[in-house]
Design a protein around this motif. Structure first.
Motif, short mmCIF file in Angstrom:
data_model
loop_
_atom_site.label_atom_id
_atom_site.label_comp_id
_atom_site.label_asym_id
_atom_site.label_seq_id
_atom_site.Cartn_x
_atom_site.Cartn_y
_atom_site.Cartn_z
N ALA A 196 0.91 -1.49 -0.14
CA ALA A 196 0.13 0.58 -0.35
C ALA A 196 1.09 1.59 -0.15
O ALA A 196 1.20 2.02 -0.49
CB ALA A 196 -0.48 0.46 1.37
N LEU A 197 2.09 1.30 0.64
CA LEU A 197 3.17 2.41 0.52
C LEU A 197 3.60 2.51 -1.02
O LEU A 197 3.64 3.98 -1.26
CB LEU A 197 4.27 2.20 1.15
CG LEU A 197 5.29 3.03 1.95
CD1 LEU A 197 4.12 4.32 2.13
CD2 LEU A 197 6.33 2.78 2.24
N ARG A 198 3.08 2.36 -1.54
CA ARG A 198 4.01 2.14 -3.20
C ARG A 198 2.76 2.66 -3.79
O ARG A 198 2.82 3.73 -4.40
CB ARG A 198 4.03 0.95 -4.03
CG ARG A 198 4.83 1.23 -4.71
CD ARG A 198 5.54 -0.01 -6.40
NE ARG A 198 4.73 -2.02 -5.34
CZ ARG A 198 5.33 -2.53 -4.16
NH1 ARG A 198 6.57 -2.16 -3.64
NH2 ARG A 198 4.69 -3.62 -3.77
N ASN A 199 0.44 2.49 -3.11
CA ASN A 199 0.20 2.92 -4.09
C ASN A 199 0.34 4.26 -3.36
O ASN A 199 -0.68 4.99 -3.93
CB ASN A 199 -1.26 2.07 -3.07
CG ASN A 199 -0.83 0.81 -3.99
OD1 ASN A 199 -1.41 -0.52 -3.63
ND2 ASN A 199 -0.93 0.68 -4.96
N LEU A 200 0.52 4.43 -1.97
CA LEU A 200 0.38 5.85 -1.21
C LEU A 200 1.19 6.98 -2.37
O LEU A 200 0.61 7.80 -2.40
CB LEU A 200 0.67 5.52 0.10
CG LEU A 200 0.96 7.21 0.36
CD1 LEU A 200 -0.34 8.19 0.95
CD2 LEU A 200 1.97 7.11 1.59
N TYR A 201 2.46 6.35 -2.95
CA TYR A 201 3.60 7.66 -3.21
C TYR A 201 2.67 7.47 -4.83
O TYR A 201 2.80 8.84 -5.24
CB TYR A 201 4.98 6.63 -3.61
CG TYR A 201 5.48 7.46 -4.48
CD1 TYR A 201 5.87 8.40 -4.19
CD2 TYR A 201 5.95 7.70 -6.31
CE1 TYR A 201 6.71 9.79 -4.46
CE2 TYR A 201 6.30 8.49 -6.06
CZ TYR A 201 7.11 9.01 -6.11
OH TYR A 201 8.04 10.66 -7.26
N SER A 202 2.26 6.94 -5.63
CA SER A 202 1.74 7.05 -7.07
C SER A 202 0.17 7.92 -6.82
O SER A 202 -0.16 8.90 -7.61
CB SER A 202 1.22 6.07 -7.62
OG SER A 202 0.03 4.94 -6.86
N GLU A 203 -0.74 7.75 -5.50
CA GLU A 203 -1.96 8.15 -5.03
C GLU A 203 -2.25 9.51 -4.86
O GLU A 203 -2.28 10.76 -5.33
CB GLU A 203 -3.07 7.49 -4.61
CG GLU A 203 -4.28 8.07 -4.67
CD GLU A 203 -5.37 7.80 -5.33
OE1 GLU A 203 -5.97 9.03 -5.63
OE2 GLU A 203 -5.40 7.19 -6.30
N LEU B 38 5.88 11.14 3.52
CA LEU B 38 5.54 9.60 3.45
C LEU B 38 5.52 8.36 4.81
O LEU B 38 4.85 7.72 5.09
CB LEU B 38 5.98 8.92 2.02
CG LEU B 38 6.05 9.32 0.70
CD1 LEU B 38 6.53 9.13 -1.23
CD2 LEU B 38 3.93 9.55 0.29
N VAL B 39 6.81 8.71 5.07
CA VAL B 39 6.99 7.86 6.29
C VAL B 39 6.11 7.94 7.60
O VAL B 39 5.56 6.79 8.68
CB VAL B 39 8.76 7.96 6.89
CG1 VAL B 39 8.64 7.05 8.55
CG2 VAL B 39 9.41 7.06 5.51
N LYS B 40 5.88 9.32 7.58
CA LYS B 40 5.28 9.90 8.69
C LYS B 40 3.87 8.84 8.26
O LYS B 40 3.41 8.43 9.26
CB LYS B 40 4.70 11.28 8.65
CG LYS B 40 5.89 11.96 10.07
CD LYS B 40 5.52 13.17 9.88
CE LYS B 40 6.68 13.90 10.75
NZ LYS B 40 6.55 14.93 11.06
N LEU B 41 3.24 9.29 7.44
CA LEU B 41 1.64 8.64 6.53
C LEU B 41 2.27 7.43 7.20
O LEU B 41 0.70 6.21 7.31
CB LEU B 41 1.41 9.14 5.72
CG LEU B 41 0.81 10.55 5.03
CD1 LEU B 41 1.07 10.80 3.80
CD2 LEU B 41 0.30 10.36 5.91
N TRP B 42 3.33 6.81 6.98
CA TRP B 42 2.86 5.27 6.92
C TRP B 42 2.91 4.54 8.65
O TRP B 42 1.91 3.83 9.03
CB TRP B 42 4.34 3.89 6.93
CG TRP B 42 4.36 2.97 6.93
CD1 TRP B 42 4.60 2.50 7.70
CD2 TRP B 42 4.06 2.12 6.79
NE1 TRP B 42 5.37 1.43 7.95
CE2 TRP B 42 3.97 1.05 6.73
CE3 TRP B 42 3.22 1.71 5.49
CZ2 TRP B 42 4.15 -0.63 6.59
CZ3 TRP B 42 2.68 0.29 4.97
CH2 TRP B 42 3.14 -0.79 5.40
N SER B 43 3.57 5.67 9.13
CA SER B 43 3.96 5.21 10.77
C SER B 43 2.57 5.60 11.41
O SER B 43 2.24 5.31 12.82
CB SER B 43 4.54 6.00 11.38
OG SER B 43 5.14 7.35 11.31
N LYS B 44 1.61 6.60 10.83
CA LYS B 44 0.40 7.40 11.23
C LYS B 44 -1.00 6.07 10.96
O LYS B 44 -2.13 7.45 11.23
CB LYS B 44 0.82 8.72 11.44
CG LYS B 44 1.92 9.35 12.41
CD LYS B 44 1.30 10.83 12.48
CE LYS B 44 1.68 11.70 13.09
NZ LYS B 44 2.08 12.88 13.49
#
Length: 185
Positions: free
Chosen positions: A20-27, A54-60
């Motif tokens: 999902a992190l990869r999808n986060l970057y593209s979205e 992006l790292v913050k979004l992953w952790s939060k």
């Protein structure tokens, strides 16, 4: 299942799904990078900031609740706050440097600006945003520009407009909703 792709991605990330992190970057990457560039005014710093965001979004991601608001607004708020923190740190570093040394070094910055196609796209997007902002009441448009384009704090904007902070928050919430409707039209 939510209607927002970004909300779905955040919910998957909250469950620990690394893809999902990869999808986060593209979205969300382009929008968040735009926030970083506008606030930090330095491409290299904006790129670094985007990675940290992006790292913050992953952790939060576990803190995101789709019932409390839109995923884009949540992500942009995190990006905006991160950029504000960077700007404060930059200002503090400059103050420390100024007190520790009387000499100022001139920095040469390479032109790392966007290419012609990106400039056209950015100009078109800026025109659309400007047209949509023009449909809002002047004070609401001013508040949105101050908060999301200039990076001013809610307290500072509320003082400048002579209104309570909670009123400002309502203006921003309603104004952003109208902007989204206009941009989606």
């Amino acid at each position: 299942m939510t209607e927002e792709p970004l909300a779905e991605i955040l919910l998957r990330m909250a469950q620990g799904e690394r893809a999902a992190l990869r999808n986060l970057y593209s979205e969300a990457g382009p929008k968040l990078f735009g926030v970083c560039i506008r606030m930090l005014k330095d491409r290299a710093e904006a790129e670094d900031a985007l990675q940290e965001i992006l790292v913050k979004l992953w952790s939060k991601a576990h803190q995101f609740d789709p019932r409390r608001g839109r995923s884009t607004a949540w992500a942009v708020t995190i990006a905006r706050n991160h950029c504000l923190d960077r700007l404060r740190a930059r200002k503090a570093a400059l103050q420390r440097e100024a007190t520790g040394s009387n000499e100022r070094a001139m920095l040469e910055v390479a032109d790392t600006g966007p290419g012609p196609e990106t400039l056209v796209e950015m100009k078109d997007e800026a025109r659309r945003i400007s047209d949509c902002l023009a449909t809002l009441e002047a004070d609401r448009a001013t508040a949105i520009r101050s908060a999301y384009l200039d990076g001013h704090s809610y307290d500072a904007i509320a003082r400048a407009l002579g209104i309570p902070v909670n009123t400002l928050r309502s203006w921003l919430h309603r104004g952003l909703r109208k902007l989204k409707e206009c941009m989606d039209a």
